[in-house]
Enzyme design. Structure first.
Site, short mmCIF file in Angstrom:
data_model
loop_
_atom_site.label_atom_id
_atom_site.label_comp_id
_atom_site.label_asym_id
_atom_site.label_seq_id
_atom_site.Cartn_x
_atom_site.Cartn_y
_atom_site.Cartn_z
N HIS A 22 0.84 -1.20 0.00
CA HIS A 22 0.00 0.00 0.00
C HIS A 22 0.87 1.25 0.00
O HIS A 22 2.09 1.15 0.12
CB HIS A 22 -0.99 -0.02 1.16
N HIS A 24 1.29 3.87 2.04
CA HIS A 24 1.82 4.55 3.23
C HIS A 24 3.35 4.59 3.20
O HIS A 24 4.01 3.64 2.78
CB HIS A 24 1.34 3.87 4.51
N ASP A 26 5.68 4.15 5.27
CA ASP A 26 6.48 3.11 5.91
C ASP A 26 6.48 1.80 5.13
O ASP A 26 7.14 0.84 5.51
CB ASP A 26 6.04 2.88 7.36
N HIS A 27 5.80 1.78 4.00
CA HIS A 27 5.79 0.60 3.13
C HIS A 27 6.27 0.91 1.71
O HIS A 27 6.59 -0.01 0.96
CB HIS A 27 4.40 -0.03 3.07
N HIS A 78 -7.44 -1.17 5.52
CA HIS A 78 -6.40 -0.31 6.08
C HIS A 78 -6.23 0.89 5.13
O HIS A 78 -6.19 2.03 5.56
CB HIS A 78 -5.10 -1.09 6.22
N ASP A 102 -0.30 -4.36 6.10
CA ASP A 102 -0.98 -3.91 7.31
C ASP A 102 -2.42 -4.43 7.39
O ASP A 102 -3.30 -3.78 7.94
CB ASP A 102 -0.98 -2.38 7.39
N HIS A 141 4.46 -5.18 10.31
CA HIS A 141 4.99 -4.62 11.55
C HIS A 141 4.98 -5.71 12.62
O HIS A 141 4.21 -6.64 12.55
CB HIS A 141 4.15 -3.44 12.04
#
Length: 169
Positions: A22, A24, A26-27, A78, A102, A141
Site C-alpha cells: 500500500h 503509506h 512506511d511501506h 487499512h 498492514d 509490523h
C-alpha cells in the site's frame, strides 16, 4: 533503501521488481529512489498513490518471478488500495508465504483508515482465511505482544491467548 542496497550488494543480486502492499510511507517510501537507481525496475501495487508504480495489479492476478509464483490478494480496509501477496514455488517442500502488509498481524489486524469492519471481516475470513494452513505470514509490523495483551483484556480467561502471549514474550 540504504539497508536494502547493502543487502543487494552483499548477496550479489539485481533488484528487478518491488511488490508494494500500500501507499503509506512506511511501506513505499523508497520506491522512487530505487526506481532512479535501477532503470527498468518494475513496481507492482494496487493503488495509484504508490510511488513509482509501473504495474497496477488486481485481485487474483498471478505473477511469476523465476520459480516463484505470486497471487495478488486485494484486501481493502487499512487503505482502499491494499494488496497482500501470496507466494509459493511449485514442487517445493517449503511452505507458501503471505506478505500481509498492514492487513493481518499475529493476534490482530490493521487499523481501518479507509475501510469498514465488513471489509476487514471479508479480508480475514474469505480471502486470507482460505489460504493453506501451513502458510508462513510475514506481516508489515511487529506488534504481537501489544495485540495479544489487548486480546487478553477482552478475553482474560482465553488459554490460547495466554499461551501465545507467553510464546511472543
Amino acid at each position: 533503501p540504504f539497508q536494502l542496497l547493502e543487502i543487494l550488494r552483499k548477496e550479489d543480486v539485481v533488484l528487478r521488481a518491488i511488490l508494494t502492499t500500500h501507499h503509506h510511507w512506511d511501506h513505499a517510501r523508497g520506491n522512487e529512489e530505487l526506481a532512479r537507481l535501477f532503470p527498468g525496475l518494475r513496481v507492482f501495487g494496487a493503488d495509484e498513490r504508490i510511488g513509482a508504480l509501473t504495474h497496477r495489479v488486481t485481485h487474483g492476478q498471478e505473477l511469476t518471478f523465476g520459480a516463484i509464483r505470486v497471487r495478488c490478494l486485494f484486501t481493502p480496509c487499512h487503505t482502499s488500495g491494499h494488496m497482500c501477496y501470496f507466494m509459493w514455488e511449485d514442487d517445493s517442500p517449503d511452505a507458501p508465504a503471505l506478505f500481509s502488509g498492514d492487513t493481518l498481524f499475529v493476534g490482530g489486524c490493521g487499523q481501518f483508515f479507509e475501510g469498514t469492519a465488513e471489509q476487514m471481516h471479508s479480508n480475514l475470513s474469505q480471502v486470507l482465511g482460505t489460504l493453506p494452513k501451513d502458510t508462513k505470514v510475514f506481516c508489515g509490523h511487529e506488534c504481537t505482544v501489544r495485540n495479544l495483551k489487548f486480546a487478553l483484556k477482552v478475553e482474560p480467561e482465553n488459554e490460547a491467548v495466554k499461551e501465545k502471549l507467553a510464546w511472543a514474550k
